[in-house]
Design a protein around this motif. Structure first.
Motif, PDB file in Angstrom:
ATOM      1  N   HIS A  34       0.878  -1.269   0.067  1.00  0.00           N
ATOM      2  CA  HIS A  34      -0.090   0.063  -0.203  1.00  0.00           C
ATOM      3  C   HIS A  34       0.771   1.144   0.012  1.00  0.00           C
ATOM      4  N   LYS A  35       1.491   1.385  -1.122  1.00  0.00           N
ATOM      5  CA  LYS A  35       2.606   2.342  -1.028  1.00  0.00           C
ATOM      6  C   LYS A  35       2.002   3.837  -1.192  1.00  0.00           C
ATOM      7  N   ASP A  36       0.848   4.151  -1.328  1.00  0.00           N
ATOM      8  CA  ASP A  36       0.166   5.552  -1.566  1.00  0.00           C
ATOM      9  C   ASP A  36      -0.607   5.756  -0.085  1.00  0.00           C
ATOM     10  N   GLY A  37      -0.987   4.780   0.498  1.00  0.00           N
ATOM     11  CA  GLY A  37      -1.835   4.991   1.442  1.00  0.00           C
ATOM     12  C   GLY A  37      -1.189   5.128   2.873  1.00  0.00           C
ATOM     13  N   VAL A  38      -1.888   5.802   3.730  1.00  0.00           N
ATOM     14  CA  VAL A  38      -1.479   6.056   5.222  1.00  0.00           C
ATOM     15  C   VAL A  38      -2.536   5.561   6.168  1.00  0.00           C
ATOM     16  N   SER A  39      -2.175   5.099   7.153  1.00  0.00           N
ATOM     17  CA  SER A  39      -3.014   4.716   8.327  1.00  0.00           C
ATOM     18  C   SER A  39      -3.791   5.741   8.998  1.00  0.00           C
ATOM     19  N   LEU A  40      -5.021   5.948   8.917  1.00  0.00           N
ATOM     20  CA  LEU A  40      -5.999   6.988   9.578  1.00  0.00           C
ATOM     21  C   LEU A  40      -6.113   6.662  11.108  1.00  0.00           C
ATOM     22  N   LYS A  41      -5.546   5.628  11.636  1.00  0.00           N
ATOM     23  CA  LYS A  41      -5.598   5.331  13.121  1.00  0.00           C
ATOM     24  C   LYS A  41      -5.358   6.655  13.808  1.00  0.00           C
ATOM     25  N   PRO A  42      -4.417   7.219  13.611  1.00  0.00           N
ATOM     26  CA  PRO A  42      -4.119   8.608  14.567  1.00  0.00           C
ATOM     27  C   PRO A  42      -5.270   9.157  14.556  1.00  0.00           C
ATOM     28  N   LEU A  43      -5.976   9.676  13.210  1.00  0.00           N
ATOM     29  CA  LEU A  43      -6.984  10.707  13.606  1.00  0.00           C
ATOM     30  C   LEU A  43      -8.129  10.154  14.241  1.00  0.00           C
ATOM     31  N   LEU A  44      -8.435   8.724  14.036  1.00  0.00           N
ATOM     32  CA  LEU A  44      -9.529   8.348  14.899  1.00  0.00           C
ATOM     33  C   LEU A  44      -9.253   8.292  16.445  1.00  0.00           C
ATOM     34  N   LEU A  45      -8.197   8.187  16.992  1.00  0.00           N
ATOM     35  CA  LEU A  45      -7.599   8.463  18.311  1.00  0.00           C
ATOM     36  C   LEU A  45      -7.558   9.872  18.717  1.00  0.00           C
ATOM     37  N   GLY A  46      -7.767  10.818  17.735  1.00  0.00           N
ATOM     38  CA  GLY A  46      -7.650  12.295  18.177  1.00  0.00           C
ATOM     39  C   GLY A  46      -6.502  12.660  18.182  1.00  0.00           C
ATOM     40  N   GLU A  47      -5.591  12.112  17.160  1.00  0.00           N
ATOM     41  CA  GLU A  47      -4.145  12.585  16.990  1.00  0.00           C
ATOM     42  C   GLU A  47      -4.078  13.329  15.463  1.00  0.00           C
ATOM     43  N   ASN A  48      -2.940  13.259  15.125  1.00  0.00           N
ATOM     44  CA  ASN A  48      -2.709  13.950  13.700  1.00  0.00           C
ATOM     45  C   ASN A  48      -2.014  12.989  12.583  1.00  0.00           C
ATOM     46  N   ILE A  49      -2.062  13.155  11.495  1.00  0.00           N
ATOM     47  CA  ILE A  49      -1.233  12.667  10.591  1.00  0.00           C
ATOM     48  C   ILE A  49      -0.381  13.844   9.866  1.00  0.00           C
ATOM     49  N   ASP A  50       0.822  13.689   8.998  1.00  0.00           N
ATOM     50  CA  ASP A  50       1.485  14.249   8.398  1.00  0.00           C
ATOM     51  C   ASP A  50       0.450  15.014   7.125  1.00  0.00           C
ATOM     52  N   ASP A  51       0.798  16.379   7.071  1.00  0.00           N
ATOM     53  CA  ASP A  51       0.109  16.834   5.966  1.00  0.00           C
ATOM     54  C   ASP A  51       0.675  16.466   4.717  1.00  0.00           C
ATOM     55  N   ARG A  52      -0.143  16.054   3.643  1.00  0.00           N
ATOM     56  CA  ARG A  52       0.333  15.582   2.461  1.00  0.00           C
ATOM     57  C   ARG A  52      -0.710  16.123   1.587  1.00  0.00           C
ATOM     58  N   PRO A  53      -0.451  15.930   0.193  1.00  0.00           N
ATOM     59  CA  PRO A  53      -1.051  16.200  -1.088  1.00  0.00           C
ATOM     60  C   PRO A  53      -1.946  14.761  -1.159  1.00  0.00           C
ATOM     61  N   LEU A  54      -3.005  15.105  -2.005  1.00  0.00           N
ATOM     62  CA  LEU A  54      -3.752  13.945  -2.535  1.00  0.00           C
ATOM     63  C   LEU A  54      -3.833  14.101  -4.052  1.00  0.00           C
ATOM     64  N   TYR A  55      -3.516  12.915  -4.763  1.00  0.00           N
ATOM     65  CA  TYR A  55      -3.599  12.963  -6.451  1.00  0.00           C
ATOM     66  C   TYR A  55      -4.513  12.251  -7.144  1.00  0.00           C
ATOM     67  N   TRP A  56      -4.792  12.509  -8.013  1.00  0.00           N
ATOM     68  CA  TRP A  56      -5.669  11.926  -9.178  1.00  0.00           C
ATOM     69  C   TRP A  56      -4.955  11.939 -10.596  1.00  0.00           C
ATOM     70  N   HIS A  57      -5.392  10.756 -11.367  1.00  0.00           N
ATOM     71  CA  HIS A  57      -4.866  10.867 -12.772  1.00  0.00           C
ATOM     72  C   HIS A  57      -5.814  10.240 -13.565  1.00  0.00           C
ATOM     73  N   TYR A  58      -6.544  10.600 -14.510  1.00  0.00           N
ATOM     74  CA  TYR A  58      -7.596  10.250 -15.415  1.00  0.00           C
ATOM     75  C   TYR A  58      -7.237  10.810 -16.696  1.00  0.00           C
ATOM     76  N   PRO A  59      -6.374   9.906 -17.612  1.00  0.00           N
ATOM     77  CA  PRO A  59      -6.090  10.563 -18.972  1.00  0.00           C
ATOM     78  C   PRO A  59      -6.981   9.871 -19.854  1.00  0.00           C
ATOM     79  N   HIS A  60      -8.378  10.073 -19.736  1.00  0.00           N
ATOM     80  CA  HIS A  60      -9.362   9.703 -20.629  1.00  0.00           C
ATOM     81  C   HIS A  60     -10.578  10.616 -20.607  1.00  0.00           C
TER      82      HIS A  60
END
Length: 548
Positions: free
Chosen positions: A397-423
């Protein structure tokens, strides 16, 4: 990150993240730390995926027309990720991302499976587009460890029911080729080939005589209930992937009547469509057949949640609920409207990618918390491993991160989200790539190599392109997006050197002069008191006996 304990409703100009009008007793709710809770050993996982369900297609997400009490309960007891996204605007790429934790640009499935939509084959469809879409992978590669394989490696029984659309038997890419012990109804088809009522015309789904007329969503739920019951004393991953609410849409006469009358009571508008850039788009939520189809799904989910409770499994089962892309406002059956959001399935705007995204972890006291951190479908794979106490697989799961910290009231690192649809999408979407960073969203169009920039905090409906007044932000985000795409070694659309611009102009004009009036006519027929659909699906009125 912000937590809000009031209800989540739409306002006229902007979607506000509030969860309390529909959720009682939430004023004192909070998210507790891991040390304060007892995590079950190897908890069960129920993953619910609805096909083509839009962000606003649930009553808890703002709809006044659709009724979804059972789905709403998942949100009320769990956490709503208000900025939850599918990894693509159409199904197969997004579904592959859920399985792999990778973006489509990485795993290579950038368009839906089925009839090829690239190169010369696309040109022969006579859409007269400027670009020729690229080739893409036509099935899920077995070299990547899927979420099902990860759980199976840890002693879980794994089950899949419903729509797969990531390859078939000929490609060696059925659910059972990717870690699922059981496959009920999943193969390379993208929709319910036999319709939504038994007999289903599905080679991986039984048609029992006593089930004649049973709706497909309930059939898949019953199979899921049977699996859960058989594995109640072990550990399981149950992946319930509905074919609904994909077109062609169907419901019963009873439900059509209910929602047709509701539409009349709410006030039926004289016109129901408007032109987007390419195709007509539905302006209102007033489709009684679609509403009935959504209710079928909600009822089916209700039976599965009841099974968990009856077996005393609700306290140690993580429940995820989401969709593979936005609701269909254009193309297909022109089924719905996303209220504040622009566009829908296939489109590059928020209506195409923002989806319902709920996670209910019973041992974390969530009770309707709302998280406004942008998250993606690629995150669910590592999140579920983490919540289950299993080792992460970052090489998979190279592009995903665990959201468990968010569910526990903590934080995750800021990051961009990406999409690519060349159609080009069947629903009107254009070849594009997207990056979201904080409040900013940049859409890069491959036809003209230009970008649109939106401030989602101020303009969630994406009506005000602010690229011209923010050149530095555009330059920075565009560079970051293009550099990321280069690192993915992905594929791109190419200019058709024989492009007939005049023919394209005529094709677009026909959408205004022919398609738009045709959709208006169909809408009026469906809302008329004496409307009759195809005769083959009123059979669902037959009372079903001896069905578990």
């Amino acid at each position: 990150m912000k937590y809000i304990n009031t209800n989540f409703i739409f306002q006229k100009a902007i979607l506000l993240s509030t969860i309390g009008l529909l959720m009682a007793c939430n004023s004192n709710s909070k998210v507790v730390k891991t040390a304060e809770v007892t995590v079950p050993e190897k908890p069960n996982v129920l993953f619910i995926l609805v096909d083509d369900l839009g962000y606003a297609d649930l009553s808890i997400m703002g709809s006044k027309f659709y009724e979804t009490p059972n789905i709403d309960k998942i949100a009320k007891t769990g956490t709503v990720f208000t900025d939850g996204y599918a990894a693509c605007t159409v199904c197969s790429p997004s579904r592959a991302s859920l399985m792999t934790g990778q973006y489509p640009a990485r795993h290579g499935i950038t368009q839906f499976e089925g009839k090829r939509n690239s190169g010369q084959a696309w040109k022969e469809r006579k859409r007269y587009t400027k670009l020729l879409p690229p080739e893409y992978r036509d099935h899920l590669d077995t070299s990547t460890t899927t979420i099902a394989e990860a759980f199976k490696e840890n002693g879980y029984a794994t089950f899949f029911a419903g729509k797969w659309h990531l390859g078939g038997k000929a490609q060696g890419s059925l659910p059972t080729d990717h870690g699922f012990d059981v496959n009920i109804g999943g193969y390379d088809a993208g929709g319910p080939s036999g319709g939504y009522f038994s007999p289903y015309n599905n080679p991986y789904l039984t048609n029992l005589p006593e089930e004649k007329g049973l709706n497909l969503s309930m059939k898949l739920a019953q199979e899921t209930n049977d699996f859960i019951t058989k594995n109640k004393d072990g550990h399981f991953l149950a992946y319930l992937s509905f074919y609904a609410v994909h077109g062609g849409i169907q419901t019963t006469k009873e439900k059509w009547t209910k929602y047709r009358n509701k539409a009349e009571k709410m006030g039926i508008h004289e016109t129901g469509f408007e032109m987007e850039r390419v195709l007509p788009a539905r302006k209102y939520q007033d489709n009684p057949v679609y509403a009935g189809l959504i209710e079928h799904v909600d009822e089916a989910i209700g039976t599965v949640m009841k099974t968990l409770k009856d077996l005393n499994l609700d306290k140690n089962t993580i429940v995820v609920f989401t969709s593979d892309n936005g609701g269909v406002t254009s193309g297909d059956n022109f089924s719905t409207n996303q209220l504040t959001l622009r566009g829908g399935k296939g489109y590059q705007w928020e209506g195409g990618t923002r989806v319902p995204y709920f996670i209910d972890v019973p041992w974390i006291k969530q009770t309707g918390a709302s998280i406004q951190v942008p998250v993606s479908g690629v995150d669910l794979y590592p999140t579920l491993l983490d919540l289950s106490g299993l080792s992460l697989k970052p090489e998979a799961h190279k592009d995903g991160v665990s959201l468990k910290p968010l569910l526990l009231g903590e934080n995750i690192d800021d990051r961009p989200l990406y999409w690519h649809y060349p159609h080009y999408g069947n629903q009107g979407g254009e070849p594009s790539s997207i990056i979201r960073k904080g409040k900013w969203k940049l859409i890069y169009y491959w036809e003209n190599l230009n970008a649109e920039l939106y401030n989602l905090e101020a303009d969630l409906g994406e009506r005000n392109d602010v690229a011209a007044s923010n050149p530095e932000i555009v330059e920075q985000m565009q560079t970051q997006l293009l550099d990321w795409l280069k690192s993915m070694d992905t594929h791109y659309a190419k200019v058709d050197t024989e492009w007939d611009q005049a023919a394209r102009k005529k094709w677009l004009e026909r959408q205004k002069t022919k398609s738009l009036p045709a959709q208006e006519k169909q809408r009026k027929k469906m809302l008329s008191p004496d409307w009759q659909p195809n005769k083959d699906w009123w059979g669902s009125e037959v009372k079903i006996n001896n069905i578990k």
